[in-house]
Design an enzyme around this catalytic site. Sequence first.
Site, short mmCIF file in Angstrom:
data_model
loop_
_atom_site.label_atom_id
_atom_site.label_comp_id
_atom_site.label_asym_id
_atom_site.label_seq_id
_atom_site.Cartn_x
_atom_site.Cartn_y
_atom_site.Cartn_z
N HIS A 117 0.85 -1.19 0.00
CA HIS A 117 0.00 0.00 0.00
C HIS A 117 0.88 1.24 0.00
O HIS A 117 1.86 1.30 0.75
CB HIS A 117 -0.91 0.00 1.23
CG HIS A 117 -1.85 1.17 1.27
ND1 HIS A 117 -2.96 1.25 0.47
CD2 HIS A 117 -1.82 2.32 1.99
CE1 HIS A 117 -3.58 2.39 0.70
NE2 HIS A 117 -2.91 3.06 1.61
N GLU A 150 -9.70 -9.05 6.72
CA GLU A 150 -10.90 -8.65 5.97
C GLU A 150 -11.18 -7.16 6.05
O GLU A 150 -12.13 -6.67 5.42
CB GLU A 150 -12.13 -9.46 6.43
CG GLU A 150 -12.44 -9.33 7.89
CD GLU A 150 -11.83 -10.45 8.72
OE1 GLU A 150 -12.46 -10.87 9.70
OE2 GLU A 150 -10.71 -10.89 8.39
N ASN A 151 -10.37 -6.42 6.79
CA ASN A 151 -10.54 -4.96 6.87
C ASN A 151 -9.58 -4.27 5.90
O ASN A 151 -8.51 -4.80 5.58
CB ASN A 151 -10.28 -4.49 8.30
CG ASN A 151 -11.24 -5.12 9.29
OD1 ASN A 151 -12.45 -5.06 9.11
ND2 ASN A 151 -10.71 -5.75 10.33
#
Length: 215
Positions: A117, A150-151
């Site tokens: 990211h 999952e976040n």
Amino acid sequence: MERDHNTTMKRIGVLLSGRGSNFEALADSIAAGRIPKAEIALVLSNREGAPGIEKARARGIATCVIPSKGLEREAYDKMVAAALQEKQVDLVCLAGYMRLLSAYFVAAFPSRILNIHPSLLPAFPGLESQRQALEHGVKFAGCTVHFVDENLDAGPIVLQAVVPIDDNDTPETLSERILREEHRIYSEAVRIVLGGRYRMEGRRVLITAAATGKS
């Protein structure tokens, strides 16, 4: 190519939606021996015509396109997980994959999904991180390799690299400098994880000198 179960070759599955520059950096690192005993077993995209798929085909790497438009997230993720499991992948690497993964997918590959990211997480998750950083007025930006849960952009951090912000930076110039660091630390993080050279303490990923059996 048939898998030789007598080898210790680690198999990577790459998920991408666009140009695939981080995929190319990983492929180059494997070819140069910077990620030893590894191969990219599959490059999968949720978008028809993704440039990264064409780059993978040009390298002779197996590819798969499963269009995601109109499909519910878990139903889609079950198809993607099945394709990766068929290729017996040991690690899933997201490389510009523009989808939030479902809990089903994360559970299918526990502590075996990495993402890169373009910010120093937990700052500026989501889209347009470079623009967010400039608008916020921070003096340093960078990139983060993290395990995926999952976040959104929230999993445990493996590696980070810092990029100073210049007064005349634009989102484009900052993105370009961050991308060079992305290519460097993503390969290093994959080498660490595949080599089992880390241990977990809560949310902290501690890098070790030797394999810990978590590969």
